[in-house]
Design an enzyme around this catalytic site. Structure first.
Site, PDB file in Angstrom:
ATOM      1  N   GLY A 119      -0.145   2.299   4.191  1.00  0.00           N
ATOM      2  CA  GLY A 119      -0.559   1.472   5.335  1.00  0.00           C
ATOM      3  C   GLY A 119       0.250   1.729   6.582  1.00  0.00           C
ATOM      4  O   GLY A 119       0.274   2.829   7.123  1.00  0.00           O
ATOM      5  N   GLU A 175      -9.894  -5.299  -5.001  1.00  0.00           N
ATOM      6  CA  GLU A 175     -11.337  -5.214  -4.786  1.00  0.00           C
ATOM      7  C   GLU A 175     -12.062  -5.762  -6.018  1.00  0.00           C
ATOM      8  O   GLU A 175     -11.463  -5.904  -7.089  1.00  0.00           O
ATOM      9  CB  GLU A 175     -11.733  -3.744  -4.643  1.00  0.00           C
ATOM     10  N   LYS A 190      -2.112   9.318  -2.932  1.00  0.00           N
ATOM     11  CA  LYS A 190      -1.072   9.201  -1.903  1.00  0.00           C
ATOM     12  C   LYS A 190       0.137  10.074  -2.252  1.00  0.00           C
ATOM     13  O   LYS A 190       0.730  10.699  -1.368  1.00  0.00           O
ATOM     14  CB  LYS A 190      -0.659   7.740  -1.765  1.00  0.00           C
ATOM     15  N   GLY A 287      -4.501  -3.518   4.427  1.00  0.00           N
ATOM     16  CA  GLY A 287      -4.986  -4.588   5.298  1.00  0.00           C
ATOM     17  C   GLY A 287      -5.519  -3.992   6.583  1.00  0.00           C
ATOM     18  O   GLY A 287      -5.007  -2.968   7.060  1.00  0.00           O
TER      19      GLY A 287
END
Ligand code: NAP
Length: 408
Positions: A119, A175, A190, A287
């Site tokens: 993020g 989710e 990642k 987010g």
């Protein structure tokens, strides 16, 4: 009046909508930094906008669609047309990164992707720029907020995996279909990107071995506490003798490790190198507004001088059999000689025991061992033999332990 810098936006979902809003709010503060005012020149979703028109009318393209196609096609076409691209798409970069970076170099444009890993935590920029002079030896990361939230709740409040997952879904941290997160695949993508940058060698998602958190029990958490350990889903990318190892699995950490204190949906990455000891970066790993901040940061960077992902300079093999310390959990018949037999089988594979906890369960006992590091293949060979002993009452469970502690 400042000149306008035209930003074409592909995708207007959680991150895309937050990005459009943030750009509007922050445009005035970006002008003094870049001398130009960024402005959205067009938006593409499944139901509105035309990619061709947006491409024609933009200086830079932001890709926030996700997945492989059509994102890959749009990113390639934008770069071939001489436009810089910013993306937060870890699946795309971990599977087609080399093709995309080569295209960026060929066309002299920037492809920036800070939002694709952890993020808003600026780990890509730190690896590419701030630590460009360090020879990175190892990266450990908590790069999936959903699983870190679940593990934090299991450890702190004694919830089962299922209860913690349901709570994560209620709060929007997971989710409806959490498969990619809980199986470790999201973290693996990642780690493939971080390994590529850290070691300048191609690493594809398919080469990353990953294991998730679905099989962890509240019982493991309880023993961990007793042994002074915290359980996390850890991504590792490290140099090993024969090449590099990139993997994701649950691992125990001692309290002195910088990642041990990372709680809830936060992400953190520890970069180790001989010259710098270690650098740890942490913060919100997902987010809309958080990721949009990383994406807009990339847009601002692209508006000022060039940066590109250089060609790979190494061709290091990705190795799967590496040394790890282990936690080994067994239910055994409570009778003399059990520990000695287990220790003998482990010893034959070169394993040595760091600590032992034994608890009675009526006629049976629970035996939990922490082992010093050994080659994983040798450890599992011993576990296979231990599993066949007549006093074993349930399949032995193993979890890796990261046994470094850094001086604070
Ligand atoms: N959400 C996060 O917290 C987060 C964090 C880090 C990175 N990311 C990455 O950011 C990217 C976007 O994620 P997100 O959560 O914002 O996704 P999202 O909410 O599902 O939004 C996706 C957007 O892309 C559009 N889209 C999908 N398929 C399309 C197509 N074929 N053509 C044109 N538009 C299409 C959708 O259109 P419609 O509006 O018409 O459905 C929607 O506007 C992904 O790569 C994700 O991995 C997300």
């Amino acid at each position: 009046m400042a000149e306008t810098y035209r930003v074409g936006l592909l995708g207007h979902g959680t991150v895309g909508a937050a990005f459009a809003e943030l750009l509007e709010q922050r445009a005035d503060t970006i002008v003094p930094i870049t001398g130009i005012r960024p402005e959205i020149s067009g938006v593409l979703t499944r139901s509105r906008g035309s990619f061709e028109e947006i491409l024609e009318n933009s200086d830079l393209i932001v890709e926030l669609i996700g997945g492989i196609e059509p994102a890959r096609e749009y990113v390639l076409r934008a770069m071939r047309a001489g436009k810089h691209v910013v993306s937060a798409n870890k699946q795309l970069l971990s599977q087609h990164g080399e093709e995309l970076w080569a295209c960026a170099r060929e066309h002299g444009v920037q492809l920036r992707f800070e939002g694709s890993v952890a993020g808003v935590v600026p780990v890509i920029r730190v690896l590419q720029e701030s630590l460009a002079a360090a020879r990175v030896e190892r990266i450990h990361g908590i790069v999936n907020g959903t699983t870190n939230y679940i593990l934090t709740e299991m450890a702190g409040r004694g919830l089962t995996y299922e209860q913690a997952l349901a709570q994560a879904q209620e709060l929007g941290y997971a989710e409806a279909d959490p498969t990619d997160d809980v199986t470790g695949r999201d973290a693996a993508a990642k780690m493939a990107i971080l390994a590529r940058l850290a070691f300048s060698t191609p690493v594809h998602l398919d080469q990353v071995v990953y294991e998730g958190i679905q099989h962890l029990t509240a019982d493991d958490m309880e023993y961990a506490k007793e042994l002074g350990l915290g359980l996390k889903l850890i991504g590792t990318a490290e140099r090993v003798d024969a090449g590099v190892s990139v993997r994701v699995h649950p691992a125990f950490l001692y309290a002195g490790h910088p990642l041990a204190s990372v709680q809830g949906p936060f992400n953190a990455v520890t970069i180790e190198s001989d010259t710098i000891t270690e650098v740890t970066l942490s913060g919100p790993g997902a987010g809309g507004p958080q990721t949009a901040t990383a994406v807009l940061g990339d847009v601002v960077s692209a508006m000022i001088p060039p940066a590109s992902t250089p060609e790979t300079t190494e061709a290091l093999p990705v190795v799967n059999d590496v040394e790890s310390a282990f936690y080994l959990h067994m239910e055994v018949a409570d009778r003399p000689g059990v520990l000695a037999q287990v220790a003998e089988l482990l010893g034959m594979q070169g394993a040595s025991i760091r600590s032992v906890v034994q608890k009675g369960l009526g006629e049976n006992a629970r035996l939990v061992l922490i082992l010093h590091p050994l080659l994983e293949s040798r450890f599992y060979a011993a576990v296979h033999l231990i599993g066949q002993l007549d006093f074993i009452r349930s399949r032995p469970r193993a979890i890796r332990v990261i046994d470094e502690e850094f001086i604070s």
